[in-house]
Design a protein around this motif. Structure first.
Motif, PDB file in Angstrom:
ATOM      1  N   VAL A 133       0.983  -1.367  -0.101  1.00  0.00           N
ATOM      2  CA  VAL A 133       0.038  -0.086  -0.175  1.00  0.00           C
ATOM      3  C   VAL A 133       0.801   1.383   0.059  1.00  0.00           C
ATOM      4  O   VAL A 133       0.593   2.254  -0.639  1.00  0.00           O
ATOM      5  CB  VAL A 133      -0.978   0.144   1.116  1.00  0.00           C
ATOM      6  CG1 VAL A 133      -1.620   1.491   1.399  1.00  0.00           C
ATOM      7  CG2 VAL A 133      -2.050  -1.123   1.084  1.00  0.00           C
ATOM      8  N   PRO A 134       1.912   1.428   0.734  1.00  0.00           N
ATOM      9  CA  PRO A 134       2.617   2.579   0.697  1.00  0.00           C
ATOM     10  C   PRO A 134       3.016   3.108  -0.438  1.00  0.00           C
ATOM     11  O   PRO A 134       3.186   4.389  -0.704  1.00  0.00           O
ATOM     12  CB  PRO A 134       3.744   2.422   1.735  1.00  0.00           C
ATOM     13  CG  PRO A 134       3.169   1.406   2.730  1.00  0.00           C
ATOM     14  CD  PRO A 134       2.367   0.395   1.804  1.00  0.00           C
ATOM     15  N   ALA A 135       3.695   2.316  -1.315  1.00  0.00           N
ATOM     16  CA  ALA A 135       4.087   2.600  -2.672  1.00  0.00           C
ATOM     17  C   ALA A 135       3.148   3.059  -3.456  1.00  0.00           C
ATOM     18  O   ALA A 135       3.197   4.151  -4.070  1.00  0.00           O
ATOM     19  CB  ALA A 135       4.725   1.285  -3.255  1.00  0.00           C
ATOM     20  N   ILE A 136       1.862   2.743  -3.588  1.00  0.00           N
ATOM     21  CA  ILE A 136       0.596   3.262  -4.135  1.00  0.00           C
ATOM     22  C   ILE A 136       0.324   4.446  -3.693  1.00  0.00           C
ATOM     23  O   ILE A 136       0.122   5.478  -4.333  1.00  0.00           O
ATOM     24  CB  ILE A 136      -0.555   2.196  -4.070  1.00  0.00           C
ATOM     25  CG1 ILE A 136      -0.164   0.731  -4.675  1.00  0.00           C
ATOM     26  CG2 ILE A 136      -1.763   2.828  -4.692  1.00  0.00           C
ATOM     27  CD1 ILE A 136      -1.248  -0.146  -4.800  1.00  0.00           C
ATOM     28  N   ALA A 137       0.129   4.511  -2.370  1.00  0.00           N
ATOM     29  CA  ALA A 137      -0.087   5.915  -1.608  1.00  0.00           C
ATOM     30  C   ALA A 137       0.855   7.097  -1.948  1.00  0.00           C
ATOM     31  O   ALA A 137       0.537   8.333  -2.077  1.00  0.00           O
ATOM     32  CB  ALA A 137      -0.186   5.791   0.017  1.00  0.00           C
ATOM     33  N   ASP A 138       2.238   6.736  -2.126  1.00  0.00           N
ATOM     34  CA  ASP A 138       3.194   7.749  -2.240  1.00  0.00           C
ATOM     35  C   ASP A 138       3.082   8.119  -3.661  1.00  0.00           C
ATOM     36  O   ASP A 138       3.343   9.442  -3.845  1.00  0.00           O
ATOM     37  CB  ASP A 138       4.564   6.910  -2.328  1.00  0.00           C
ATOM     38  CG  ASP A 138       5.059   6.655  -0.912  1.00  0.00           C
ATOM     39  OD1 ASP A 138       4.627   7.232   0.067  1.00  0.00           O
ATOM     40  OD2 ASP A 138       6.133   5.925  -0.493  1.00  0.00           O
ATOM     41  N   GLU A 139       2.288   7.477  -4.579  1.00  0.00           N
ATOM     42  CA  GLU A 139       2.200   8.130  -6.094  1.00  0.00           C
ATOM     43  C   GLU A 139       1.410   9.276  -5.950  1.00  0.00           C
ATOM     44  O   GLU A 139       1.334  10.243  -6.822  1.00  0.00           O
ATOM     45  CB  GLU A 139       1.805   6.890  -6.950  1.00  0.00           C
ATOM     46  CG  GLU A 139       2.713   5.732  -7.112  1.00  0.00           C
ATOM     47  CD  GLU A 139       2.117   4.779  -7.841  1.00  0.00           C
ATOM     48  OE1 GLU A 139       0.984   5.007  -8.471  1.00  0.00           O
ATOM     49  OE2 GLU A 139       2.719   3.878  -8.171  1.00  0.00           O
TER      50      GLU A 139
END
Length: 488
Positions: A133-139
């Motif tokens: 999830v964090p990688a998607i949220a970072d975008e």
């Protein structure tokens, strides 16, 4: 920050995304209700069948809590309609993790749509296994926090990658004592040998392709801070668990309080919710003397065997006390056609009729624990059940099996609020005499007064609503202050 200040300040838009197990879904929903009660908007994500099975949100909070169902992925080896750990035997739990990982694309689409539609979340709060999830949220520039529904002591016991690299644990025996970085723990706060095999396996890659330890480390490293369904009063005494966690991970560890669900009274479709007759188990309790009944509930997902069930039953019979057993066929016993009569010793129900009740239907656990006839709780030490038992001041008879349950049992025994059933340290086996001895210590023998007194004192602390509100208000303060900051 007071509740009034939290409600009167900036309103947050928070997305909650729990693991696909009802022991996680319900605490996440309770966290959502506490946030909504303070005026914040909450979006709760899961899969269609899980969303449909959630208890209804109170009417006054419903406008601020949105339930969103992401399409459940198809995973080879999972039965049709299996969307939570409650739907499969324990050996298929890792495939539920694969199903969770299959939600990455639907989640990315949900978040992109929210941002494009002007509903950018201020926070995404994720569970132990949502490492992607964090990688998607970072975008999209959206910060993440983790919410652990297990005691902080368990996460401290697991430790960071660097702590484990410096002090490697390679055998189950390595987990039978507190690790180097948990020197403040009471010496007995560790796993037994038969439990430690499960803990050691959590460090190994499983059928999902990722180890549980890697998932926990990834989400803790990639989120701004970690929230715990806990408080200082139920963690190991004198261990300073939240300070220890903050030092270990170099970011805040924030207790949210115990998040007891006082209004959760059963399945959303249960007839008792529409004002019909009082549940039969409560009618049975109404006829029992005060504090005379031990309530027995070992969880629907505990890996019990038929032999375990026989020994518990015969132990209750030997103890000679009144009991109410919320009996659920364990998911580990999946033989078709197996019913309750086959899982209990021959003649058990007839021999105990009059002072014991084995109930296979729905049990309103909170209302049972609140009943004046209940005097103790025989539990598997799931964190939610343990909290409920303690919140009503019941001494515990403890029969832990996996995950955090062993650490919880050691903590509560050290706090003097109950007794753990004696077991073989190697294979975890126990007998009827072990069950009977623990039940009698808590329910019959003179020692019960000490357990009852300690449990009553802890109940008073846990039911201090001002203190519980303060934990939640401090959490809201963190969420408000850090939503636009990359620092901790």
């Amino acid at each position: 920050m007071t509740m009034e200040e939290a409600a009167g300040g900036d309103k947050l838009n928070v997305v909650l995304f729990p693991w696909l197990a009802f022991g996680h879904l319900i605490p996440y929903l309770e966290l959502g209700k506490r946030l909504a009660a303070r005026g914040h908007a909450v979006t709760f994500l899961s899969t269609p069948r899980n969303v449909a099975r959630l208890p209804p949100v109170p009417a006054h909070l419903a406008p601020r809590i949105r339930l969103v169902a992401l399409p459940a992925p198809i995973v080879e080896g999972l039965p049709e309609g299996a969307e939570s750990t409650a739907d499969v035997p324990p050996e298929k739990n890792e495939l539920i993790k694969k199903a969770l990982d299959g939600l990455a694309a639907p989640f990315a689409a949900f978040l992109a749509d929210a941002v494009a539609g002007g509903r950018r979340p201020d926070w995404i709060v994720i569970d132990f296994c949502h490492s992607w999830v964090p990688a998607i949220a970072d975008e999209h520039g959206v910060p993440c926090a983790a919410f652990q529904i297990v005691p902080g002591a368990m996460i401290a016991f697991f430790g960071t990658r660097s702590a484990n690299a410096a002090h490697p644990r390679t055998t189950p025996e390595d987990f039978t004592a507190p690790p180097e970085w948990c020197a403040s723990f009471p010496p007995g706060t560790a796993y037994r040998r038969h439990e430690a095999r499960w803990v050691a396996d959590a460090f190994k890659v499983n059928a999902s392709g990722v180890s549980d330890m890697d998932r926990v480390c990834e989400i803790t490293e990639r989120t701004r801070f970690t929230i715990y369904r806990s408080d200082n009063e139920v963690e190991p005494a004198g261990a300073g668990v939240f300070s220890l966690l903050t030092d270990l991970w170099q970011k805040p560890a924030i207790p949210a309080g115990i998040l007891l669900q006082p209004d959760f009274d059963g399945p959303s479709n249960d007839e008792s919710r529409s004002g019909s007759a009082r549940p039969e188990v409560l009618q049975w309790l109404d006829k029992q003397p005060s504090k005379s009944v031990i309530y027995v509930a070992l969880g629907s997902e505990t890996p019990l065997t038929a032999e375990n069930l026989h020994e518990v039953a015969l132990g209750l019979e030997l103890a000679g006390v009144r009991f109410l057993w919320a009996f659920r066929k364990p998911t580990g016993i999946s033989a078709p056609g197996t019913d309750v009569v086959e899982l209990l010793p021959a003649g058990f129900e007839a021999r105990t009729r009059g002072h014991g009740l084995v109930w296979t239907g729905w049990v309103p656990q909170v209302r049972v624990l609140a009943h004046g006839a209940v005097g103790a709780f025989l539990t598997h030490c799931g964190w939610g059940s343990t909290i409920e038992g303690l919140a009503f001041g019941h001494p515990l008879v403890m029969l832990p099996f996996v995950v955090d349950q062993g650490l919880i049992a050691r903590t509560m025994e050290e706090r003097g609020v109950g007794v753990e059933v004696a077991r073989d340290d190697g294979d975890g086996s126990f007998g009827r005499n072990d069950v009977a001895a623990a039940v009698r210590r808590v329910m019959v023998e003179e020692e019960r007064k000490v357990f009852s007194s300690n449990a009553t004192k802890l109940k008073q602390v846990l039911n201090d609503q001002r203190r519980q509100d303060q934990y939640m208000d401090e959490l809201v303060g963190y969420l408000t202050r850090y939503k636009d900051s990359n620092s901790y």
